[in-house]
Design an enzyme around this catalytic site. Sequence first.
Site, mmCIF file in Angstrom:
data_model
loop_
_atom_site.group_PDB
_atom_site.id
_atom_site.type_symbol
_atom_site.label_atom_id
_atom_site.label_comp_id
_atom_site.label_asym_id
_atom_site.label_seq_id
_atom_site.Cartn_x
_atom_site.Cartn_y
_atom_site.Cartn_z
ATOM 1 C CG HIS A 1 -2.263 0.550 1.019
ATOM 2 N ND1 HIS A 1 -3.218 -0.102 0.280
ATOM 3 C CD2 HIS A 1 -2.842 1.701 1.447
ATOM 4 C CE1 HIS A 1 -4.318 0.623 0.268
ATOM 5 N NE2 HIS A 1 -4.119 1.715 0.950
ATOM 6 N NE ARG B 1 -9.008 -1.958 -9.336
ATOM 7 C CZ ARG B 1 -9.108 -1.552 -8.066
ATOM 8 N NH1 ARG B 1 -8.801 -2.390 -7.078
ATOM 9 N NH2 ARG B 1 -9.511 -0.330 -7.764
ATOM 10 N NE ARG C 1 -8.334 5.315 -8.027
ATOM 11 C CZ ARG C 1 -8.370 6.632 -7.937
ATOM 12 N NH1 ARG C 1 -8.769 7.370 -8.958
ATOM 13 N NH2 ARG C 1 -7.990 7.232 -6.823
ATOM 14 C CE1 TYR D 1 -10.342 -4.060 -1.289
ATOM 15 C CE2 TYR D 1 -12.669 -4.148 -1.872
ATOM 16 C CZ TYR D 1 -11.437 -3.550 -1.968
ATOM 17 O OH TYR D 1 -11.287 -2.425 -2.752
ATOM 18 N N GLY E 1 -4.914 5.804 -4.143
ATOM 19 C CA GLY E 1 -4.760 5.287 -5.498
ATOM 20 C C GLY E 1 -4.083 3.936 -5.592
#
Length: 371
Positions: free
Chosen positions: A195, A206, A203, A238, A200
């Site tokens: 993280h 992905r 996104r 998740y 963002g």
Amino acid sequence: MTWSPSEPYNALPLLPPNAEIETKAVLRDTIRARAALASLNEAAKRMPNPLVLVNSISLLEAQASSEIENIVTTTDDLFRYAHDPAAAASPDTKETLSYRAALFAGLEIIARRPLSASTAIEVCTTIHRREMDVRTLPGTYIGNPATHEAIYTPPVGEGVIRDKLSNWSEYLHRDDEIDPLVRMAISHYQFEAIHPFEDGNGRTGRILNVLYLVQAGLLDAPILYLSRYIIRNKNDYYRLLLAVTQDGAWEDWVRFMLRGLEQTAQETLGKIDEIQSLQEAVRQEIRDLTTAGRNSDLLDVLFENPYARIANVIDRCGVSRPTAASWLNALVAGGVLRDLRLGRDRLFINARFLDILARSTPPPRSAEVLF
């Protein structure tokens, strides 16, 4: 160090995982996913104008991936403003279009150099339209939407984050026998667990999935619409991410992602068949209703974006404004297109094409996997 949801997970294990990953079930699912991806890639290459698929799928992927983060826009608005994002588009539509811009920026980057942590930073920067870098301040955590209690707290400390990103990057290019699809699933978990950005991460992660598949030679273009699968299965997505952290449940996570690749590829193959059938119908309608005859450029204009302007036809087909207008008006009169006033502009909508793109198809039964 025991993992705790409220404590920064600085002890996040480095890659590769210390676990058996390519189990018999994973290998079986990998074979099916690879076959589906290969079929999709070949079908896209056989299309007379692959931009029809690249333009549309990249926008739909941007829409779905943004929706996962509660950035919601309509398919209609997305295509309407795709070539003019500075117009009267909503903030969410502009944000979604930035995702598509970040995807294409990422493709340009990996054409020059291998996927890396710096690629992730540049992609995240394009998404946000401002300079982004790894987190330097504590306080970031993923919370329960209802109670706001911490579900997961990622690592803290710029040095720690950069070290883990470096390991993530090295794993992407590790010379071992792990299948690239399995590696994509593993690296996606790791990126989301690190993280690295204040915002963002989902996104960016992905987009990195698609970039990795292109770099690995499994796709020639960004035509994978994986985020719709994730939206359909958001709770499982998740839950299974967290299960890797809590229990080391790698097999279920990897199989979930492989199933998504297979389903997505099969659904996109179905869309290609529908699009090509519609193109043939519209090709004949153009011949019957207009003086364009066999002008394939007009067909391309109507399918590279479901929203066309007179100026698009002028530029692409090399005709005068009266001729372009007469063609489009004839197609409106014949029910092939719909027209719409947008300020001073007039848009011509290929509604049947838009319906194919927007329509969600049920997942193929053959791809079902129960955990």
